[in-house]
Structure formats: structure tokens, C-alpha cells
Write a protein that holds these residues in place. Structure first.
Motif, PDB file in Angstrom:
ATOM      1  N   ALA A  39      35.908  43.254   8.406  1.00  0.00           N
ATOM      2  CA  ALA A  39      35.765  44.660   8.060  1.00  0.00           C
ATOM      3  C   ALA A  39      37.139  45.324   8.101  1.00  0.00           C
ATOM      4  CB  ALA A  39      34.816  45.342   9.033  1.00  0.00           C
ATOM      5  N   LYS A  42      39.595  45.523  11.223  1.00  0.00           N
ATOM      6  CA  LYS A  42      39.075  44.631  12.263  1.00  0.00           C
ATOM      7  C   LYS A  42      39.497  43.192  11.989  1.00  0.00           C
ATOM      8  CE  LYS A  42      35.026  47.408  13.460  1.00  0.00           C
ATOM      9  NZ  LYS A  42      33.553  47.385  13.688  1.00  0.00           N
ATOM     10  N   PHE A  62      24.834  39.265  16.270  1.00  0.00           N
ATOM     11  CA  PHE A  62      24.573  40.497  15.523  1.00  0.00           C
ATOM     12  C   PHE A  62      23.876  40.249  14.185  1.00  0.00           C
ATOM     13  CE2 PHE A  62      28.077  39.566  12.773  1.00  0.00           C
ATOM     14  CZ  PHE A  62      29.114  39.107  13.580  1.00  0.00           C
ATOM     15  N   LYS A  86      22.798  46.498   7.317  1.00  0.00           N
ATOM     16  CA  LYS A  86      23.171  47.730   7.998  1.00  0.00           C
ATOM     17  C   LYS A  86      24.572  48.153   7.545  1.00  0.00           C
ATOM     18  CE  LYS A  86      20.662  46.111  12.101  1.00  0.00           C
ATOM     19  NZ  LYS A  86      20.772  45.809  13.557  1.00  0.00           N
ATOM     20  N   PRO A  87      24.895  49.416   7.664  1.00  0.00           N
ATOM     21  CA  PRO A  87      26.251  49.844   7.266  1.00  0.00           C
ATOM     22  C   PRO A  87      27.352  49.073   7.995  1.00  0.00           C
ATOM     23  CG  PRO A  87      24.822  51.748   7.514  1.00  0.00           C
ATOM     24  CD  PRO A  87      24.027  50.564   7.983  1.00  0.00           C
ATOM     25  N   GLU A  88      27.091  48.668   9.211  1.00  0.00           N
ATOM     26  CA  GLU A  88      28.106  47.914   9.960  1.00  0.00           C
ATOM     27  C   GLU A  88      28.287  46.486   9.459  1.00  0.00           C
ATOM     28  OE1 GLU A  88      25.488  49.585  11.185  1.00  0.00           O
ATOM     29  OE2 GLU A  88      24.601  48.553  12.945  1.00  0.00           O
ATOM     30  N   ASP A  89      27.459  46.068   8.527  1.00  0.00           N
ATOM     31  CA  ASP A  89      27.647  44.758   7.893  1.00  0.00           C
ATOM     32  C   ASP A  89      28.677  44.827   6.756  1.00  0.00           C
ATOM     33  OD1 ASP A  89      24.118  44.206   8.211  1.00  0.00           O
ATOM     34  OD2 ASP A  89      25.715  43.337   9.448  1.00  0.00           O
ATOM     35  N   THR A  90      29.139  46.017   6.442  1.00  0.00           N
ATOM     36  CA  THR A  90      30.137  46.181   5.399  1.00  0.00           C
ATOM     37  C   THR A  90      31.407  45.434   5.755  1.00  0.00           C
ATOM     38  OG1 THR A  90      29.277  48.323   4.679  1.00  0.00           O
ATOM     39  CG2 THR A  90      31.591  47.852   4.193  1.00  0.00           C
ATOM     40  N   THR A 113      29.166  45.903   0.631  1.00  0.00           N
ATOM     41  CA  THR A 113      29.202  47.290   1.064  1.00  0.00           C
ATOM     42  C   THR A 113      27.773  47.785   1.229  1.00  0.00           C
ATOM     43  OG1 THR A 113      31.269  47.666  -0.130  1.00  0.00           O
ATOM     44  CG2 THR A 113      30.027  49.603   0.553  1.00  0.00           C
ATOM     45  N   SER A 116      24.611  54.013   3.867  1.00  0.00           N
ATOM     46  CA  SER A 116      23.577  54.539   4.775  1.00  0.00           C
ATOM     47  C   SER A 116      22.671  55.527   4.068  1.00  0.00           C
ATOM     48  CB  SER A 116      24.243  55.206   5.968  1.00  0.00           C
ATOM     49  OG  SER A 116      25.104  56.235   5.530  1.00  0.00           O
TER      50      SER A 116
END
Length: 116
Positions: A39, A42, A62, A86-90, A113, A116
Motif C-alpha cells: 500500500a 507502507k 487479515f 475492504k478499503p484497507e485492501d487497497t 483499489t 468505501s
């Protein structure tokens, strides 16, 4: 070896995508295959792994219960089915051949991408 990842895109939260990674130039069926992701801002992180035969799979906590890794050795292809995104999988998702071996190979990545 060349690893060509595809299947990324833009999807709404709760949706699904199926990533593919096609390998050429090496005996695909002899090696474990992994998916990683990175990401923005990160470090690259492990997502899932599958043994050479497909008999063993491993997942990051996760994604357990949401993602499934599989392979088709006849097609030299590994897949990552991603559900309930989920958005955090972007992230940019990368496939890797024999990542823990002496001569790992990496694909170019495919962008996922999740809105949400």
C-alpha cells in the motif's frame, strides 16, 4: 521467468476481484507461489502462499476467510480470489515465484483499489 499479474481494478467495499498471475520461462509446477501487496507509504507485506502441488496454503491473518489462493499448474497460473474487499485492501498486489528460494522471481504488480 516472466510473471504477468492481472485482474486488478476498482471495486466497492464488499465486492470481489480475482487476480491472476501467469508464469512463463520456468518450470512453474516445481515452485511455491505467493501473493504480496504494498500500500502507499507502507512496506510490502505477505498475503498468501500456495505450495507447488497446491496441497498447502497459508494466509495472512487479515485476509483469512476472505481471500483464497489457488493454482492451475497446467496453465502455469496462480490465482487470488478476493471477496468482501475492504478499503484497507487497497494496494499493488504482486505475485512471486519461490520467494523464499535462492532465485525468486516477482511480477510487475496489479493495482487493487477498494472504495468505501
Amino acid at each position: 521467468v516472466q510473471l504477468q499479474a492481472s485482474g486488478g481494478g476498482l471495486v466497492q467495499a464488499g465486492g470481489s476481484l480475482r487476480l491472476s498471475c501467469a508464469a512463463s520461462g520456468r518450470t512453474f509446477s516445481r515452485y511455491a507461489m505467493d501473493w504480496f501487496r504494498q500500500a502507499p507509504g507502507k512496506e510490502r507485506e505477505f498475503v498468501a502462499s500456495i505450495s507447488w502441488s497446491g496441497g498447502n496454503t497459508y494466509y495472512a491473518d487479515f485476509v483469512k476467510g476472505r481471500f483464497t489462493i489457488s493454482r492451475d499448474n497446467a496453465k502455469n497460473t496462480v490465482y487470488l480470489q478476493m471477496n468482501n474487499l475492504k478499503p484497507e485492501d487497497t494496494a499493488v498486489y504482486y505475485c512471486a515465484l519461490d520467494p523464499r528460494g535462492p532465485h525468486p522471481d516477482w511480477g510487475q504488480g496489479t493495482q487493487v483499489t477498494v472504495s468505501s
